[in-house]
Design a protein around this motif. Structure first.
Motif, mmCIF file in Angstrom:
data_model
loop_
_atom_site.group_PDB
_atom_site.id
_atom_site.type_symbol
_atom_site.label_atom_id
_atom_site.label_comp_id
_atom_site.label_asym_id
_atom_site.label_seq_id
_atom_site.Cartn_x
_atom_site.Cartn_y
_atom_site.Cartn_z
ATOM 1 N N ASP A 34 0.867 -1.180 0.000
ATOM 2 C CA ASP A 34 0.000 0.000 0.000
ATOM 3 C C ASP A 34 0.902 1.228 0.000
ATOM 4 O O ASP A 34 1.605 1.494 0.976
ATOM 5 C CB ASP A 34 -0.913 -0.003 1.231
ATOM 6 C CG ASP A 34 -1.893 1.171 1.231
ATOM 7 O OD1 ASP A 34 -1.834 2.007 0.312
ATOM 8 O OD2 ASP A 34 -2.716 1.239 2.170
ATOM 9 N N LYS A 68 -5.883 10.150 -0.318
ATOM 10 C CA LYS A 68 -7.184 9.554 -0.597
ATOM 11 C C LYS A 68 -7.844 10.159 -1.831
ATOM 12 O O LYS A 68 -8.666 9.508 -2.485
ATOM 13 C CB LYS A 68 -8.102 9.725 0.617
ATOM 14 C CG LYS A 68 -7.641 8.970 1.846
ATOM 15 C CD LYS A 68 -8.549 9.287 3.027
ATOM 16 C CE LYS A 68 -8.027 8.664 4.310
ATOM 17 N NZ LYS A 68 -8.848 9.039 5.486
ATOM 18 N N MET A 122 -7.989 -0.876 -4.273
ATOM 19 C CA MET A 122 -9.199 -1.591 -3.892
ATOM 20 C C MET A 122 -9.473 -2.764 -4.841
ATOM 21 O O MET A 122 -9.901 -3.835 -4.409
ATOM 22 C CB MET A 122 -10.393 -0.633 -3.879
ATOM 23 C CG MET A 122 -10.320 0.470 -2.825
ATOM 24 S SD MET A 122 -10.214 -0.153 -1.122
ATOM 25 C CE MET A 122 -8.483 0.204 -0.719
ATOM 26 N N THR A 181 -7.510 3.158 7.538
ATOM 27 C CA THR A 181 -8.026 1.802 7.393
ATOM 28 C C THR A 181 -9.542 1.757 7.638
ATOM 29 O O THR A 181 -10.230 0.911 7.060
ATOM 30 C CB THR A 181 -7.296 0.829 8.327
ATOM 31 O OG1 THR A 181 -7.361 1.304 9.681
ATOM 32 C CG2 THR A 181 -5.835 0.702 7.919
ATOM 33 N N TYR A 200 -10.891 2.459 4.343
ATOM 34 C CA TYR A 200 -10.854 1.268 3.490
ATOM 35 C C TYR A 200 -12.049 0.364 3.786
ATOM 36 O O TYR A 200 -12.648 -0.221 2.869
ATOM 37 C CB TYR A 200 -9.561 0.486 3.721
ATOM 38 C CG TYR A 200 -8.303 1.131 3.185
ATOM 39 C CD1 TYR A 200 -8.352 2.302 2.445
ATOM 40 C CD2 TYR A 200 -7.057 0.565 3.422
ATOM 41 C CE1 TYR A 200 -7.194 2.898 1.958
ATOM 42 C CE2 TYR A 200 -5.894 1.132 2.937
ATOM 43 C CZ TYR A 200 -5.965 2.307 2.214
ATOM 44 O OH TYR A 200 -4.812 2.885 1.737
#
Length: 311
Positions: free
Chosen positions: A58, A63, A73, A93, A96
């Motif tokens: 990652d 974002k 994703m 997270t 996510y």
């Protein structure tokens, strides 16, 4: 066989702390493939972990970088994970989770938030120690936490015999006098005074060494100790772990190497000001202890040396 995901981005101290939880998750899912999502500094390190089948990178780009976010994703979704253990427990997270499993419960996504004890608010729960929070989180998923409270970072060790031969290292003490520039409250200012006491009172029986990180090499000449590098470059995490493991003692600020020392079972002391407590960061172990004062400027080299000598 199903796919399981663990998320642990960092930092270095947090990585060392999470080793026990990762081992417990892996043993619980022994018939599954355990994958780990992490960041670039720890990508190669986690490839050595025997409890992980695959490491996913990652890059943690902003974002609002929708192209990257979509790609990440998509990559995660292709594994069709049946369970996610969020050991990072960050706002990122949690974001996510909203994308991957927006309405799921702790049965699919295990985090501090989804496993919060009934009647307890997260702000109060977060006051507990790091390892206790991991322990509760995993037990909420039915996992037997044999290792969570006692992490073992020894899987990270590597061969540094050439480095030790080059610097003629036999018995030595490692000091970690550095810290992040924005965390100067963690920095104890009297390492050179401590070095003088060690050299004077221990009769030079022990070499005193430092192992600066890449951004600390320029600062290293300010410390009167032998600077350990690998061909003029900072040691990598595995080399650093072995340098710590083979040492006689470690004295460190509350930084990543201190947590590594604690979870390698090595002897040492971490020096704490008022920024947090040794309890909250779960750093004290059988061989590794802490000294805490309100202001690190008021902690003398003599007091640290006496504690070093007693241990």
């Amino acid at each position: 066989m199903s796919n399981i995901l663990i998320i642990k981005h960092g930092s270095l101290g947090d990585i060392a702390q999470a080793c026990g939880a990762i081992q417990d998750i892996s043993e619980y899912h022994k018939d599954d493939e355990v994958h780990l999502l992490t960041t670039k500094p720890y990508f190669d390190l986690f490839k050595k972990n025997p409890h992980i089948s695959n490491v996913i990178l990652d890059k943690r780009l902003p974002k609002y970088n929708l192209i990257y976010l979509y790609s990440l994703m998509k990559n995660i979704k292709k594994y069709k994970f049946i369970k996610v253990y969020d050991l990072q427990n960050s706002s990122r997270t949690a974001f996510y989770k909203k994308i991957l499993f927006p309405k799921t419960t702790k049965d699919i996504w295990s985090s501090t938030e989804t496993t919060l004890p009934e009647g307890v608010i997260k702000k109060n729960f977060d006051k507990d120690s790091v390892l206790s929070r991991f322990d509760h989180q995993l037990k909420s998923s039915g996992i037997n936490t044999s290792h969570t409270l006692n992490p073992d970072f020894s899987w990270s060790l590597s061969d540094i015999s050439q480095i030790k031969n080059f610097y003629q290292l036999e018995k030595y003490i490692v000091l970690f006098p550095f810290c992040s520039p924005h965390l100067t409250s963690k920095k104890w200012p009297y390492y050179n005074d401590l070095i003088s006491l060690i050299n004077k009172k221990l009769g030079n029986k022990l070499k005193v060494v430092i192992a600066p990180g890449p951004d600390e090499i320029k600062e290293a000449p300010n410390i009167n100790a032998l600077c350990i590098l690998d061909k003029n470059k900072a040691l990598d995490i595995c080399q650093l772990a072995t340098l710590i493991k083979d040492s006689s003692f470690v004295v460190a600020n509350d930084t990543g190497p201190a947590h590594m020392t604690a979870h390698l079972g090595s002897k040492g002391i971490a020096l704490f000001g008022s920024h947090t407590t040794p309890f909250k960061v779960s750093i004290e172990r059988e061989n590794f202890k802490a000294i805490q004062v309100a202001d690190l400027h008021n902690l003398s080299a003599e007091k640290v040396f006496e504690r070093l000598k007693s241990l």
